[in-house]
Write a protein that holds these residues in place. Structure first.
Motif, short mmCIF file in Angstrom:
data_model
loop_
_atom_site.label_atom_id
_atom_site.label_comp_id
_atom_site.label_asym_id
_atom_site.label_seq_id
_atom_site.Cartn_x
_atom_site.Cartn_y
_atom_site.Cartn_z
N THR A 70 0.82 -1.21 0.00
CA THR A 70 0.00 0.00 0.00
C THR A 70 0.86 1.26 0.00
O THR A 70 0.55 2.24 -0.70
CB THR A 70 -0.95 0.02 1.21
OG1 THR A 70 -0.21 -0.21 2.41
CG2 THR A 70 -2.01 -1.05 1.08
N ALA A 121 -1.75 -3.02 -5.91
CA ALA A 121 -3.06 -3.00 -5.26
C ALA A 121 -3.55 -4.43 -5.01
O ALA A 121 -4.11 -4.74 -3.94
CB ALA A 121 -4.06 -2.24 -6.13
N ALA A 124 -1.52 -5.99 -2.17
CA ALA A 124 -2.03 -5.52 -0.88
C ALA A 124 -3.35 -6.21 -0.55
O ALA A 124 -3.59 -6.61 0.60
CB ALA A 124 -2.22 -4.01 -0.91
N LEU A 163 -9.41 -2.66 -2.43
CA LEU A 163 -8.19 -2.64 -3.22
C LEU A 163 -8.36 -3.37 -4.54
O LEU A 163 -7.82 -2.95 -5.57
CB LEU A 163 -7.05 -3.26 -2.40
CG LEU A 163 -6.50 -2.37 -1.28
CD1 LEU A 163 -5.73 -3.19 -0.25
CD2 LEU A 163 -5.60 -1.27 -1.86
#
Length: 365
Positions: A183, A208, A211, A227
């Motif tokens: 992130t 993304a 994460a 995300l």
């Protein structure tokens, strides 16, 4: 990790709160198939250095021309994506020595491009070593790759290397660190969608999703879902545009299909087999450019079938993977768990096909 995550869901805790000292597990050294020899790639990734910075791994004579080195890198990348780990493993050590030697001889004007080639070669080496469960050596390769990418000033290459590091951290059970690293890096490189290149969007999208994978495993499904939605927006923005061919295939493998696979994976992590099978219906039936991602997705599908006692369907998925990627499947503990679940849940004698799968993944029902 699956057991810890189930406990975390029941207790309403982050999974990372339940991960303690791994020394005992390391001391037990759970049995696994003997990996392919890593001696040569170890010598290239972590060369022995003496006084004055001299290295014992320096190749004699002039290194190959940059275009030759790039061709060899892309050939190794194709082998890796095709699960031909033996070919990748044999071609990467001399390639690493060559790209490092070329960087050492580069002029001021050619040095950034030479360092990018070093970074990409080390990144591919790190990814391969993760697949072969040589985590410490993979971390050495990825750390050196990140240094080279940053020295070259190439943010896209650096970001994709960070995604490899996040994958490694998750393999090590370091979920909170993986989530924070992904992130934080995504925030640092977040592109302007209106003018970002496909490679910039792909690098950000991979972070993304990395994460999201970490947060899903750390029992934070809402954050993971947000995300994945962000990654989906990047995939839509890329559309049919392809990143520059200089990048590794992983960068070009980011797209809407890969995002949907992440949704499936998050559902599997959450222990929802019905949702896994529902979401999987819109994932392409054949392999995607990043072969290991599609193969990992198919393991989620096999798991979901096994959870619903659809053992024949689960076995069929595993047999498909055995035919396509036996070297990859051999290293998947997830596959071993699924085969054991099928073997212990069946009502009839083990079939020849299932026995072959059990032997391949090292499962003793």
């Amino acid at each position: 990790m699956d057991t810890l995550h189930a406990l975390a869901r029941a207790l309403g805790l982050p999974t990372s709160a339940l991960i303690g000292d791994q020394a005992e597990a390391a001391a037990r050294a759970e049995p696994d198939h003997r990996p392919l020899s890593l001696a040569e790639i170890r010598r290239a990734v972590a060369p022995v250095r003496g006084l004055g910075g001299t290295t014992l791994a320096a190749p004699p004579g002039e290194p190959p021309a940059p275009e030759v080195l790039r061709r060899r890198l892309h050939a190794a990348d194709r082998a890796y994506q095709a699960n031909d780990y033996a070919t990748a493993l044999s071609s990467l050590p001399p390639l690493l020595l060559g790209v490092r030697a070329a960087a050492g001889l580069a002029t001021d004007s050619t040095r950034p491009a030479a360092l990018v080639l070093v970074a990409r070669t080390l990144h591919l080496s790190g990814n391969l070593l993760i697949q072969l469960r040589a985590g410490d050596l993979a971390q050495t390769a990825l750390t050196a790759a990140l240094d080279a990418a940053e020295d070259a000033g190439d943010q896209v290459v650096a970001a994709t290397v960070v995604q490899g590091m996040c994958w490694l951290l998750m393999r090590q059970g370091r979920l909170a660190e993986a989530a924070e690293l992904a992130t934080r890096t995504a925030d640092q490189i977040e592109p302007r969608f209106s003018r970002a290149t496909p490679a910039e969007l792909a690098a950000w999208g991979w972070l993304a999703m990395g994460a999201a994978a970490a947060y899903a495993r750390d029992n934070r499904p809402d954050v993971a879902a947000d995300l994945v939605d962000a990654a989906a927006a990047a995939a839509v923005r890329i559309g049919e545009r392809a990143p520059d061919s200089e990048h590794l295939m992983m960068v070009g493998g980011f797209g809407s299909a890969r995002v949907q696979m992440q949704r499936v994976e998050n559902a599997a992590v959450a222990g929802d087999p019905g949702r896994v099978l529902s979401l999987a219906e819109v994932v392409p039936s054949g392999p995607t450019p990043v072969g290991s991602s599609w193969q990992r997705h198919r393991l989620d599908v096999a798991w979901a079938h096994a959870e619903q006692r659809q053992y024949a369907d689960a076995t069929a998925v595993l047999l498909q993977l055995q035919e396509r990627a036996p070297a990859w499947l051999r290293h998947q503990r997830y596959a071993r768990d699924i085969v054991r679940q099928i073997a212990e849940g069946r009502r009839r004698a083990m079939s020849t096909e299932l026995a072959g799968l059990a032997a391949l993944v090292g499962c003793t029902p």
